[in-house]
Motif scaffolding. Structure first.
Motif, PDB file in Angstrom:
ATOM      1  N   GLY A   1      82.082 123.329  -4.436  1.00 26.48           N
ATOM      2  CA  GLY A   1      81.703 122.538  -5.608  1.00 26.48           C
ATOM      3  C   GLY A   1      82.852 121.700  -6.148  1.00 26.48           C
ATOM      4  O   GLY A   1      82.704 120.498  -6.381  1.00 26.48           O
ATOM      5  N   THR A   2      84.007 122.322  -6.333  1.00 24.35           N
ATOM      6  CA  THR A   2      85.154 121.570  -6.832  1.00 24.35           C
ATOM      7  C   THR A   2      85.734 120.669  -5.748  1.00 24.35           C
ATOM      8  O   THR A   2      86.337 119.649  -6.055  1.00 24.35           O
ATOM      9  CB  THR A   2      86.243 122.501  -7.395  1.00 24.35           C
ATOM     10  OG1 THR A   2      86.602 123.461  -6.409  1.00 24.35           O
ATOM     11  CG2 THR A   2      85.770 123.190  -8.656  1.00 24.35           C
ATOM     12  N   GLY A   3      85.514 121.019  -4.480  1.00 23.82           N
ATOM     13  CA  GLY A   3      85.931 120.146  -3.386  1.00 23.82           C
ATOM     14  C   GLY A   3      85.162 118.836  -3.421  1.00 23.82           C
ATOM     15  O   GLY A   3      85.739 117.752  -3.261  1.00 23.82           O
ATOM     16  N   ILE A   4      83.860 118.930  -3.653  1.00 21.90           N
ATOM     17  CA  ILE A   4      83.035 117.723  -3.756  1.00 21.90           C
ATOM     18  C   ILE A   4      83.450 116.897  -4.965  1.00 21.90           C
ATOM     19  O   ILE A   4      83.549 115.666  -4.895  1.00 21.90           O
ATOM     20  CB  ILE A   4      81.538 118.101  -3.817  1.00 21.90           C
ATOM     21  CG1 ILE A   4      81.084 118.677  -2.479  1.00 21.90           C
ATOM     22  CG2 ILE A   4      80.687 116.893  -4.206  1.00 21.90           C
ATOM     23  CD1 ILE A   4      79.697 119.282  -2.487  1.00 21.90           C
ATOM     24  N   LEU A   5      83.719 117.567  -6.080  1.00 19.37           N
ATOM     25  CA  LEU A   5      84.155 116.865  -7.283  1.00 19.37           C
ATOM     26  C   LEU A   5      85.485 116.141  -7.041  1.00 19.37           C
ATOM     27  O   LEU A   5      85.656 114.998  -7.474  1.00 19.37           O
ATOM     28  CB  LEU A   5      84.276 117.852  -8.438  1.00 19.37           C
ATOM     29  CG  LEU A   5      84.412 117.272  -9.829  1.00 19.37           C
ATOM     30  CD1 LEU A   5      83.262 116.351 -10.170  1.00 19.37           C
ATOM     31  CD2 LEU A   5      84.503 118.392 -10.848  1.00 19.37           C
ATOM     32  N   MET A   6      86.399 116.793  -6.338  1.00 18.20           N
ATOM     33  CA  MET A   6      87.676 116.138  -6.016  1.00 18.20           C
ATOM     34  C   MET A   6      87.453 114.958  -5.088  1.00 18.20           C
ATOM     35  O   MET A   6      88.100 113.920  -5.212  1.00 18.20           O
ATOM     36  CB  MET A   6      88.659 117.127  -5.380  1.00 18.20           C
ATOM     37  CG  MET A   6      89.298 118.064  -6.362  1.00 18.20           C
ATOM     38  SD  MET A   6      90.649 119.002  -5.647  1.00 18.20           S
ATOM     39  CE  MET A   6      91.983 117.837  -5.812  1.00 18.20           C
ATOM     40  N   LEU A   7      86.547 115.100  -4.141  1.00 13.13           N
ATOM     41  CA  LEU A   7      86.237 114.028  -3.207  1.00 13.13           C
ATOM     42  C   LEU A   7      85.692 112.811  -3.944  1.00 13.13           C
ATOM     43  O   LEU A   7      86.091 111.674  -3.663  1.00 13.13           O
ATOM     44  CB  LEU A   7      85.232 114.531  -2.165  1.00 13.13           C
ATOM     45  CG  LEU A   7      84.824 113.582  -1.051  1.00 13.13           C
ATOM     46  CD1 LEU A   7      86.020 113.221  -0.196  1.00 13.13           C
ATOM     47  CD2 LEU A   7      83.758 114.232  -0.187  1.00 13.13           C
ATOM     48  N   LEU A   8      84.818 113.037  -4.904  1.00 13.73           N
ATOM     49  CA  LEU A   8      84.214 111.932  -5.648  1.00 13.73           C
ATOM     50  C   LEU A   8      85.179 111.244  -6.613  1.00 13.73           C
ATOM     51  O   LEU A   8      85.035 110.052  -6.884  1.00 13.73           O
ATOM     52  CB  LEU A   8      82.987 112.433  -6.415  1.00 13.73           C
ATOM     53  CG  LEU A   8      81.820 112.918  -5.565  1.00 13.73           C
ATOM     54  CD1 LEU A   8      80.726 113.504  -6.449  1.00 13.73           C
ATOM     55  CD2 LEU A   8      81.275 111.796  -4.700  1.00 13.73           C
ATOM     56  N   THR A   9      86.151 111.998  -7.124  1.00 20.01           N
ATOM     57  CA  THR A   9      87.092 111.426  -8.100  1.00 20.01           C
ATOM     58  C   THR A   9      88.463 111.143  -7.500  1.00 20.01           C
ATOM     59  O   THR A   9      89.384 110.767  -8.227  1.00 20.01           O
ATOM     60  CB  THR A   9      87.275 112.376  -9.294  1.00 20.01           C
ATOM     61  OG1 THR A   9      87.859 113.600  -8.846  1.00 20.01           O
ATOM     62  CG2 THR A   9      85.964 112.637  -9.995  1.00 20.01           C
ATOM     63  N   LEU A  10      88.587 111.327  -6.185  1.00 25.33           N
ATOM     64  CA  LEU A  10      89.886 111.190  -5.508  1.00 25.33           C
ATOM     65  C   LEU A  10      90.941 112.079  -6.150  1.00 25.33           C
ATOM     66  O   LEU A  10      92.052 111.653  -6.471  1.00 25.33           O
ATOM     67  CB  LEU A  10      90.341 109.741  -5.454  1.00 25.33           C
ATOM     68  CG  LEU A  10      89.511 108.827  -4.566  1.00 25.33           C
ATOM     69  CD1 LEU A  10      90.022 107.412  -4.645  1.00 25.33           C
ATOM     70  CD2 LEU A  10      89.496 109.307  -3.126  1.00 25.33           C
ATOM     71  N   GLY A  11      90.571 113.335  -6.327  1.00 23.65           N
ATOM     72  CA  GLY A  11      91.503 114.308  -6.896  1.00 23.65           C
ATOM     73  C   GLY A  11      91.852 114.000  -8.329  1.00 23.65           C
ATOM     74  O   GLY A  11      92.981 114.225  -8.759  1.00 23.65           O
ATOM     75  N   ALA A  12      90.854 113.487  -9.075  1.00 18.95           N
ATOM     76  CA  ALA A  12      91.056 113.052 -10.469  1.00 18.95           C
ATOM     77  C   ALA A  12      92.236 112.089 -10.523  1.00 18.95           C
ATOM     78  O   ALA A  12      93.129 112.213 -11.348  1.00 18.95           O
ATOM     79  CB  ALA A  12      91.211 114.225 -11.408  1.00 18.95           C
TER      80      ALA A  12
END
Length: 99
Positions: free
Chosen positions: A61-72
């Motif tokens: 889940g957080t991997g996908i979030l990082m992928l979408l935000t480019l690691g915030a």
């Protein structure tokens, strides 16, 4: 004192399980993850903006979030790199990475 990885309540480092939720405390039991410290560190360094180190340890889940935000925008990646480097990064089950 540390925080439970499941519910976030403060517990003793020597407690075998969280008194609130019953989640086992990996710091007291001596259990470690089957995922390695070095691969996670290298994945974070080279591909951290895409969240590959989080996918590696099972945190999809957080991997996908990082992928979408480019690691915030790199900030989250830097924080994760530091946490991995000092040895406090945990896998999806709350276990510390194997050294």
């Amino acid at each position: 004192m540390i925080h439970c990885t499941a519910c976030g309540k403060e517990i003793s480092e020597s407690a075998t399980a969280c008194p609130s939720c019953g989640h086992p405390n990996s710091a007291a039991t001596g259990q470690v993850s089957d995922k390695g410290f070095v691969p996670a560190l290298l994945l974070c360094f080279f591909l951290g903006s895409f969240g590959f180190h989080r996918f590696y340890v099972g945190k999809v889940g957080t991997g996908i979030l990082m992928l979408l935000t480019l690691g915030a925008f790199g900030i989250w990646t830097l924080i994760d790199f530091i946490i991995i480097a000092i040895g406090n990064f945990r896998d999806k089950d709350g276990l510390l990475l194997k050294r």
